[in-house]
Design an enzyme around this catalytic site. Structure first.
Site, PDB file in Angstrom:
ATOM      1  N   ASP A   1     -35.618  43.645 -42.869  1.00 28.77           N
ATOM      2  CA  ASP A   1     -36.010  44.623 -42.055  1.00 28.77           C
ATOM      3  C   ASP A   1     -37.406  45.301 -42.063  1.00 28.77           C
ATOM      4  O   ASP A   1     -37.736  45.290 -40.835  1.00 28.77           O
ATOM      5  CB  ASP A   1     -35.186  44.350 -40.983  1.00 28.77           C
ATOM      6  CG  ASP A   1     -34.032  42.789 -40.803  1.00 28.77           C
ATOM      7  OD1 ASP A   1     -33.225  43.025 -40.797  1.00 28.77           O
ATOM      8  OD2 ASP A   1     -34.573  42.376 -40.264  1.00 28.77           O
TER       9      ASP A   1
ATOM     10  N   HIS B   1     -29.036  47.659 -48.480  1.00 36.19           N
ATOM     11  CA  HIS B   1     -28.649  46.149 -48.205  1.00 36.19           C
ATOM     12  C   HIS B   1     -27.128  46.115 -49.157  1.00 36.19           C
ATOM     13  O   HIS B   1     -27.181  46.660 -50.066  1.00 36.19           O
ATOM     14  CB  HIS B   1     -29.505  45.348 -48.847  1.00 36.19           C
ATOM     15  CG  HIS B   1     -28.945  43.994 -48.557  1.00 36.19           C
ATOM     16  ND1 HIS B   1     -28.665  43.156 -49.398  1.00 36.19           N
ATOM     17  CD2 HIS B   1     -30.011  43.536 -47.417  1.00 36.19           C
ATOM     18  CE1 HIS B   1     -29.144  42.135 -47.971  1.00 36.19           C
ATOM     19  NE2 HIS B   1     -29.444  41.925 -47.937  1.00 36.19           N
TER      20      HIS B   1
HETATM   21  C1  SDX Z   1     -30.202  42.208 -42.951  1.00 32.20           C
HETATM   22  O1  SDX Z   1     -26.271  40.337 -46.129  1.00 32.20           O
HETATM   23  C2  SDX Z   1     -27.841  39.814 -45.128  1.00 32.20           C
HETATM   24  O2  SDX Z   1     -27.829  39.384 -46.487  1.00 32.20           O
HETATM   25  C3  SDX Z   1     -28.446  40.342 -44.780  1.00 32.20           C
HETATM   26  C4  SDX Z   1     -30.265  39.989 -44.780  1.00 32.20           C
HETATM   27  C5  SDX Z   1     -30.418  38.368 -44.429  1.00 32.20           C
HETATM   28  O3  SDX Z   1     -31.652  37.509 -44.682  1.00 32.20           O
HETATM   29  O4  SDX Z   1     -28.994  37.876 -44.207  1.00 32.20           O
HETATM   30  O5  SDX Z   1     -30.184  40.500 -45.619  1.00 32.20           O
HETATM   31  C6  SDX Z   1     -30.418  40.971 -43.594  1.00 32.20           C
HETATM   32  O6  SDX Z   1     -28.922  42.543 -42.654  1.00 32.20           O
HETATM   33  C7  SDX Z   1     -30.726  42.943 -43.328  1.00 32.20           C
HETATM   34  C8  SDX Z   1     -30.229  44.558 -43.722  1.00 32.20           C
HETATM   35  C9  SDX Z   1     -30.686  45.420 -42.034  1.00 32.20           C
HETATM   36  N1  SDX Z   1     -30.231  46.841 -41.446  1.00 32.20           N
HETATM   37  C10 SDX Z   1     -30.509  47.663 -41.316  1.00 32.20           C
HETATM   38  O7  SDX Z   1     -31.519  47.934 -42.315  1.00 32.20           O
HETATM   39  C11 SDX Z   1     -29.820  48.481 -40.814  1.00 32.20           C
HETATM   40  C12 SDX Z   1     -29.809  49.679 -41.517  1.00 32.20           C
HETATM   41  N2  SDX Z   1     -28.471  49.638 -43.176  1.00 32.20           N
HETATM   42  C13 SDX Z   1     -27.474  50.201 -43.435  1.00 32.20           C
HETATM   43  O8  SDX Z   1     -26.885  50.485 -42.422  1.00 32.20           O
HETATM   44  C14 SDX Z   1     -26.591  49.531 -44.573  1.00 32.20           C
HETATM   45  O9  SDX Z   1     -27.416  49.848 -45.778  1.00 32.20           O
HETATM   46  C15 SDX Z   1     -26.902  48.275 -44.362  1.00 32.20           C
HETATM   47  C16 SDX Z   1     -25.307  48.011 -43.141  1.00 32.20           C
HETATM   48  C17 SDX Z   1     -27.548  47.162 -44.149  1.00 32.20           C
HETATM   49  C18 SDX Z   1     -25.681  47.960 -45.683  1.00 32.20           C
HETATM   50  O10 SDX Z   1     -23.870  48.377 -45.242  1.00 32.20           O
HETATM   51  P1  SDX Z   1     -23.324  48.383 -46.232  1.00 32.20           P
HETATM   52  O11 SDX Z   1     -23.171  47.566 -47.442  1.00 32.20           O
HETATM   53  O12 SDX Z   1     -22.180  48.607 -45.768  1.00 32.20           O
HETATM   54  O13 SDX Z   1     -23.403  50.121 -47.616  1.00 32.20           O
HETATM   55  P2  SDX Z   1     -22.829  51.414 -46.956  1.00 32.20           P
HETATM   56  O14 SDX Z   1     -22.754  51.954 -44.895  1.00 32.20           O
HETATM   57  O15 SDX Z   1     -21.687  51.442 -47.418  1.00 32.20           O
HETATM   58  O16 SDX Z   1     -23.848  51.735 -46.815  1.00 32.20           O
HETATM   59  C19 SDX Z   1     -23.379  52.975 -48.163  1.00 32.20           C
HETATM   60  C20 SDX Z   1     -24.460  54.798 -48.098  1.00 32.20           C
HETATM   61  C21 SDX Z   1     -22.901  55.161 -47.206  1.00 32.20           C
HETATM   62  O17 SDX Z   1     -23.457  56.077 -47.746  1.00 32.20           O
HETATM   63  P3  SDX Z   1     -21.728  57.451 -48.554  1.00 32.20           P
HETATM   64  O18 SDX Z   1     -20.791  56.630 -47.471  1.00 32.20           O
HETATM   65  O19 SDX Z   1     -21.778  56.568 -49.783  1.00 32.20           O
HETATM   66  O20 SDX Z   1     -22.516  58.499 -48.671  1.00 32.20           O
HETATM   67  O21 SDX Z   1     -25.336  54.186 -48.428  1.00 32.20           O
HETATM   68  C22 SDX Z   1     -25.598  55.140 -46.801  1.00 32.20           C
HETATM   69  C23 SDX Z   1     -24.203  55.119 -45.967  1.00 32.20           C
HETATM   70  O22 SDX Z   1     -24.012  56.028 -45.137  1.00 32.20           O
HETATM   71  N3  SDX Z   1     -26.962  54.658 -46.193  1.00 32.20           N
HETATM   72  C24 SDX Z   1     -27.811  54.901 -45.737  1.00 32.20           C
HETATM   73  C25 SDX Z   1     -28.456  54.028 -44.769  1.00 32.20           C
HETATM   74  N4  SDX Z   1     -27.398  52.628 -45.203  1.00 32.20           N
HETATM   75  C26 SDX Z   1     -26.621  53.443 -46.051  1.00 32.20           C
HETATM   76  N5  SDX Z   1     -27.654  55.675 -44.972  1.00 32.20           N
HETATM   77  C27 SDX Z   1     -29.166  55.455 -44.758  1.00 32.20           C
HETATM   78  N6  SDX Z   1     -29.410  55.094 -43.840  1.00 32.20           N
HETATM   79  C28 SDX Z   1     -29.398  53.614 -44.459  1.00 32.20           C
HETATM   80  N7  SDX Z   1     -29.806  52.918 -44.201  1.00 32.20           N
END
Ligand code: SDX
Length: 427
Positions: free
Chosen positions: A362, A305
């Site tokens: 989710d 998140h």
């Molecule tokens: C919602 O914003 C809100 O409030 C949203 C929400 C709401 O109520 O409105 O809470 C609802 O959208 C919840 C999120 C649902 N999405 C998912 O579950 C999709 C999977 N999650 C990711 O795609 C990600 O965690 C996000 C999109 C939710 C957040 O992305 P960020 O904040 O841009 O973080 P990032 O992608 O920069 O991740 C940081 C690190 C990265 O690794 P490094 O580059 O540091 O090595 O964490 C890793 C990412 O690759 N990472 C994951 C991951 N999520 C982040 N690695 C594996 N699996 C994951 N799910």
């Protein structure tokens, strides 16, 4: 609070620091470009607030979520979705008289115009319900010219109540159309959740009474999804509203933004991921390995998140509810066990621990929706149904803010330098 001081070239610049209700604070850089010619670069606005908001407080480090100051745990346990919808929009819990009036006004607007059916029937039966919902929401603006003026309180109140009242009917009717069943009309004797369940799952050939356990669980799930500050879809609603577009158009933009698998589309993506894991026969270590592999596009959907660097408080509540609802319904869903095992393995892995990736709202919600009988491709529509009062509250807060400005971010241009046009025969 003391000003923030920046050193740039040989200038020392000071900017005011604005303090929030809780421990948060912001440096106001409105004068930055005027003083230095610089703009800020902040991908995904991870460090940027467009403005102040009094609706929802989130402390991502401590896993705190409050709507208008009320902890989400208390609202989920004690409130109703329409009471929370009132709270989010008007800022205070309603008195009994206020709530009765609000519920009555919602009940009186649940019917759709008969010609809206032609809109649903213009879609292929395979259309994704989020696409249908966004189109139908936009279409409502064409039926209600008396609810389009974003600066007129009465018009906004009327449009807000119509949207909250009619969206369950639109969701249910789009489902009935897709499964080739007759539309079921709203029953004004039922509460919000029960009315929606009846329009979704009843058929004219037999009596239907919504299961109390399911209706109560749905009421709670709608509350948990009702708002979440400046998330992707709420920011879309605010951005479109900042140009003084009408409420229906602004909400339709939010629906489209929510449909993305990185945002609200994740609840559908979680179930598809769990099914894929079962089908592949991969063990959990293989799944976690893939999620960590930068070369592999696979992500652990429902994990991570932008704000929560601790357990999403909503995920904690939903996980507990999933076990209770499935037990009460006598449903033994192996995907719930798989989700719990996946959570356990991930949270003991350094990659997830170091990046503070926890289950989000989710991760477990789809398990409950599935047990309730909803098809997987409707999960994000259920998220939208819950988020609707939050989107409306965010839009109303922006449009009601005399200091609000149209959203028009800057950019850092990195394209070609100036060059002359070349005739096609000379290229
Ligand atoms: C919602 O914003 C809100 O409030 C949203 C929400 C709401 O109520 O409105 O809470 C609802 O959208 C919840 C999120 C649902 N999405 C998912 O579950 C999709 C999977 N999650 C990711 O795609 C990600 O965690 C996000 C999109 C939710 C957040 O992305 P960020 O904040 O841009 O973080 P990032 O992608 O920069 O991740 C940081 C690190 C990265 O690794 P490094 O580059 O540091 O090595 O964490 C890793 C990412 O690759 N990472 C994951 C991951 N999520 C982040 N690695 C594996 N699996 C994951 N799910």
């Amino acid at each position: 609070m003391a000003d923030a001081r920046f050193l740039y070239e040989d200038h020392e610049l000071t900017f005011p620091v604005v303090e929030g209700t809780e421990s948060d604070a912001a440096v106001d850089i409105s004068a930055l470009r005027g003083k230095t010619g610089l703009v800020t670069l902040d991908r995904g606005f991870a460090n940027t607030a467009e403005g102040q908001s009094a609706i929802t407080y989130i402390n991502g480090e401590e896993g705190i979520l409050r709507y208008r100051g009320y902890p989400i745990e208390q609202l989920a346990e004690k409130s109703s979705f329409l009471e929370v919808a009132y709270l989010l929009q008007y800022g205070e819990l309603p008195t009994k008289a206020e709530l009765d009036e609000y519920e009555e006004s919602i009940t009186r607007h649940t019917l759709l115009r008969e010609d809206v059916k032609h809109l649903f029937e213009a879609f292929p039966h395979t259309a994704h319900p989020m696409q249908i919902l966004a189109s139908a929401t936009s279409a409502l603006a064409t039926y209600y010219p008396d609810a389009l003026d974003p600066m007129d309180r009465e018009s906004v109140d009327l449009g807000s109540r119509r949207l909250i009242a009619k969206t369950p009917t639109m969701v249910a009717w789009s489902y009935k159309y897709r499964v080739h069943q007759p539309y079921v009309y709203p029953d004004n004797n039922l509460d919000y959740a029960s009315n929606f369940l009846r329009m979704m799952f009843s058929v004219p050939a037999e009596e239907y009474l919504a299961d109390r356990v399911i209706a109560q669980a749905l009421n709670m799930l709608l509350i948990l999804h009702a708002d979440h500050g400046q998330n992707c879809s709420s920011s879309a609603v605010r951005l479109v509203g900042s140009g003084h577009a009408n409420l229906f158009s602004s909400i339709a933009a939010g629906i489209h933004a929510l449909s993305g698998p990185l945002h609200g589309g994740a609840n559908q993506a979680v179930l598809e991921m769990l099914h894929q894991i079962v089908k592949s026969g991969d063990d959990l270590d293989t799944v976690i390995k893939r999620a960590k592999d930068k070369e592999d596009p696979f992500r652990l959907m429902g994990f991570g998140h932008r704000v929560y660097k601790n357990f999403d408080p909503r995920a904690r509540i939903i996980k507990k509810a999933a076990e209770e609802v499935l037990t009460s319904l006598g449903v033994d869903d192996p995907l719930l066990d798989l989700a719990m095992q996946l959570e356990e393995v991930a949270l003991s892995d350094d990659y997830f621990v170091e990046r503070k990736l926890y289950p989000n709202v989710d991760f477990y919600s789809g398990i409950i929706y599935r047990a309730m009988g909803f098809p997987t491709d409707m999960f994000t529509v259920l998220f939208a149904l819950g988020r609707l009062p939050g989107w409306i509250a965010q839009w109303r807060e922006l449009l009601g803010d005399p200091a609000a400005k149209i959203f028009r971010p800057r950019q850092l241009y990195s394209g070609a330098d100036t060059r002359d046009y070349v005739a096609i025969d000379d290229r």
